[in-house]
Scaffold this motif. Structure first.
Motif, short mmCIF file in Angstrom:
data_model
loop_
_atom_site.label_atom_id
_atom_site.label_comp_id
_atom_site.label_asym_id
_atom_site.label_seq_id
_atom_site.Cartn_x
_atom_site.Cartn_y
_atom_site.Cartn_z
N ARG A 152 0.98 -1.35 -0.01
CA ARG A 152 -0.10 0.05 -0.11
C ARG A 152 0.83 1.24 -0.02
NH1 ARG A 152 -1.39 3.37 3.94
NH2 ARG A 152 -3.51 4.39 3.85
N PHE A 153 1.95 1.21 0.68
CA PHE A 153 2.75 2.34 0.88
C PHE A 153 3.48 2.69 -0.63
CE2 PHE A 153 6.33 5.17 2.05
CZ PHE A 153 5.77 6.12 2.50
N ASP A 154 4.02 1.60 -1.23
CA ASP A 154 4.56 1.61 -2.46
C ASP A 154 3.51 2.24 -3.42
OD1 ASP A 154 7.19 0.77 -1.67
OD2 ASP A 154 6.69 -1.19 -2.00
N ALA A 155 2.23 1.78 -3.31
CA ALA A 155 1.19 2.29 -4.29
C ALA A 155 1.32 3.80 -4.11
CB ALA A 155 0.07 1.46 -4.11
N MET A 156 1.09 4.34 -2.94
CA MET A 156 1.16 5.71 -2.45
C MET A 156 2.11 6.28 -3.02
SD MET A 156 0.02 5.50 1.53
CE MET A 156 0.31 7.28 1.82
N LEU A 157 3.44 6.17 -2.91
CA LEU A 157 4.48 6.59 -3.55
C LEU A 157 4.34 6.78 -5.22
CD1 LEU A 157 7.50 5.03 -1.48
CD2 LEU A 157 6.63 7.44 -1.36
N ALA A 158 4.04 5.66 -5.76
CA ALA A 158 3.67 5.72 -7.36
C ALA A 158 2.84 6.65 -7.72
CB ALA A 158 3.31 4.10 -7.63
N GLU A 159 1.66 6.94 -6.81
CA GLU A 159 0.63 7.79 -7.08
C GLU A 159 0.93 9.20 -6.66
OE1 GLU A 159 -2.91 5.98 -5.52
OE2 GLU A 159 -2.74 4.15 -6.71
N GLY A 160 2.05 9.71 -6.35
CA GLY A 160 2.43 11.14 -6.24
C GLY A 160 2.29 11.31 -4.90
N PHE A 161 2.69 10.54 -3.65
CA PHE A 161 2.57 11.05 -2.19
C PHE A 161 3.38 12.21 -2.18
CE2 PHE A 161 3.81 9.86 2.43
CZ PHE A 161 2.70 10.70 2.63
N LEU A 162 4.74 11.68 -2.60
CA LEU A 162 5.74 12.95 -2.12
C LEU A 162 5.46 14.04 -2.90
CD1 LEU A 162 9.09 11.00 -2.37
CD2 LEU A 162 8.03 12.18 -0.30
N ASP A 163 5.13 14.18 -4.05
CA ASP A 163 4.52 15.48 -4.68
C ASP A 163 3.43 16.27 -3.57
OD1 ASP A 163 6.16 15.16 -6.73
OD2 ASP A 163 4.55 14.19 -8.12
N GLU A 164 2.43 15.45 -3.15
CA GLU A 164 1.44 15.80 -2.26
C GLU A 164 2.08 16.52 -0.97
OE1 GLU A 164 -1.94 14.54 0.87
OE2 GLU A 164 -1.26 13.21 -0.61
N VAL A 165 3.24 15.81 -0.52
CA VAL A 165 3.62 16.35 0.72
C VAL A 165 4.73 17.78 0.28
CG1 VAL A 165 5.42 16.17 2.87
CG2 VAL A 165 3.86 14.17 1.69
N ARG A 166 5.22 17.71 -0.89
CA ARG A 166 6.01 19.08 -1.37
C ARG A 166 4.98 20.13 -1.39
NH1 ARG A 166 8.46 15.26 -4.95
NH2 ARG A 166 10.54 14.65 -4.50
N ALA A 167 3.74 19.95 -1.79
CA ALA A 167 2.88 21.07 -1.96
C ALA A 167 2.58 21.54 -0.47
CB ALA A 167 1.58 20.59 -2.54
N LEU A 168 2.44 20.40 0.44
CA LEU A 168 1.95 20.94 1.84
C LEU A 168 3.25 21.60 2.38
CD1 LEU A 168 0.54 17.57 3.19
CD2 LEU A 168 -0.43 19.67 2.67
N ARG A 169 4.44 21.40 2.02
CA ARG A 169 5.51 22.08 2.64
C ARG A 169 5.70 23.35 2.27
NH1 ARG A 169 9.95 19.83 5.31
NH2 ARG A 169 11.12 21.31 4.31
N ALA A 170 4.97 23.76 0.83
CA ALA A 170 5.13 25.19 0.41
C ALA A 170 4.17 26.14 1.19
CB ALA A 170 4.72 25.02 -1.02
N ASP A 171 3.06 25.40 1.93
CA ASP A 171 2.04 26.13 2.73
C ASP A 171 2.65 26.73 4.07
OD1 ASP A 171 -0.10 27.24 4.02
OD2 ASP A 171 -1.34 25.54 3.32
N THR A 172 2.96 28.05 4.05
CA THR A 172 3.73 28.68 5.13
C THR A 172 2.66 28.42 6.43
OG1 THR A 172 2.50 30.90 4.95
CG2 THR A 172 4.67 30.17 3.82
N ARG A 173 1.54 27.96 6.41
CA ARG A 173 0.64 27.74 7.79
C ARG A 173 1.19 26.40 8.34
NH1 ARG A 173 -4.83 28.45 4.69
NH2 ARG A 173 -4.00 26.99 3.39
#
Length: 232
Positions: A152-173
């Motif tokens: 399941r975690f490998d599937a999350m990675l394949a579906e762009g999980f790290l891109d999601e977290v990169r977007a979250l890190r860009a949120d200054t809140r």
């Protein structure tokens, strides 16, 4: 699916909030002739919905900031030890690496002089308006569960999980101490993108944290004899 995208990642969402929103959604589902299915998850939220919660003092942002500053200076282990001295019942239930619940328990004690476990023991319990068939879907073999967690975690990675977290890190809140960022997988990804772990170690840490979460869930579930267990 209901209760998706009901808060921004920086906004709080308590077990009491969930209980109110879930019951409203269930009533709406039933009014359309359908059967609500609750899928999860976190034991505290089920308990809040089925059994009710104690009316406790509201959060005090200044006191919470003070407690977090104390944690920076003394460490979370020291705050957990303080909690154990004033409320051993809560300390036994709250892990020493769970800053959110440590802060809340100490906050309640400092505001009221009374243990949070005592407040929780006075929970108001009104009759839950539904009969509930409580099912646990869990592989009988632990190795199968672990393999599914890894897949399941490998599937999350394949579906762009790290891109999601990169977007979250860009949120200054957002920052690492928020409940949304401390969620399993997100915390490890946040630290990986900060340079604290390489890709291999990040994957191993996230899978290990997910296994630990599953173990805690199983411990909670085994303490409830009304549950029916099925091997999926």
């Amino acid at each position: 699916h209901h209760l998706v995208d009901v808060r921004e990642p920086h906004e709080p969402y308590s077990a009491a909030d969930f209980a109110g929103d879930a019951l409203a959604a269930m009533n709406d589902i039933q009014s359309r002739g359908r059967v609500p299915i609750l899928a999860g998850g976190t034991g505290l939220y089920f308990e809040a919905l089925f059994d009710g919660l104690a009316q406790m003092p509201a959060a005090d942002p200044a006191l919470r900031a003070q407690l977090r500053e104390e944690a920076q200076q003394r460490g979370w282990a020291a705050l957990h030890a303080e909690l154990a001295s004033v409320d051993p019942v809560a300390a036994a239930r709250i892990h020493a690496t769970d800053p959110q619940r440590i802060v809340r328990a100490l906050e309640v004690h400092r505001l009221t002089g009374e243990a949070i476990s005592a407040w929780q023991a006075r929970a108001t319990r009104s009759r839950f308006p539904y009969r509930v068939l409580r099912l646990v879907l869990c592989p009988a073999e632990r190795s199968v569960l672990h393999a599914r967690i890894e897949a399941r975690f490998d599937a999350m990675l394949a579906e762009g999980f790290l891109d999601e977290v990169r977007a979250l890190r860009a949120d200054t809140r957002l920052h690492e101490d928020l409940p949304a960022i401390r969620a399993v997988g997100y915390r490890q990804a946040w630290r990986h993108l900060a340079g604290d772990a390489d890709a291999r170690l990040f994957r191993e840490q996230a899978i290990a944290a997910t296994r630990q979460l599953a173990k805690r869930q199983l411990t909670w579930l085994r303490g409830r004899p009304e549950l029916r267990w099925l091997d999926p």
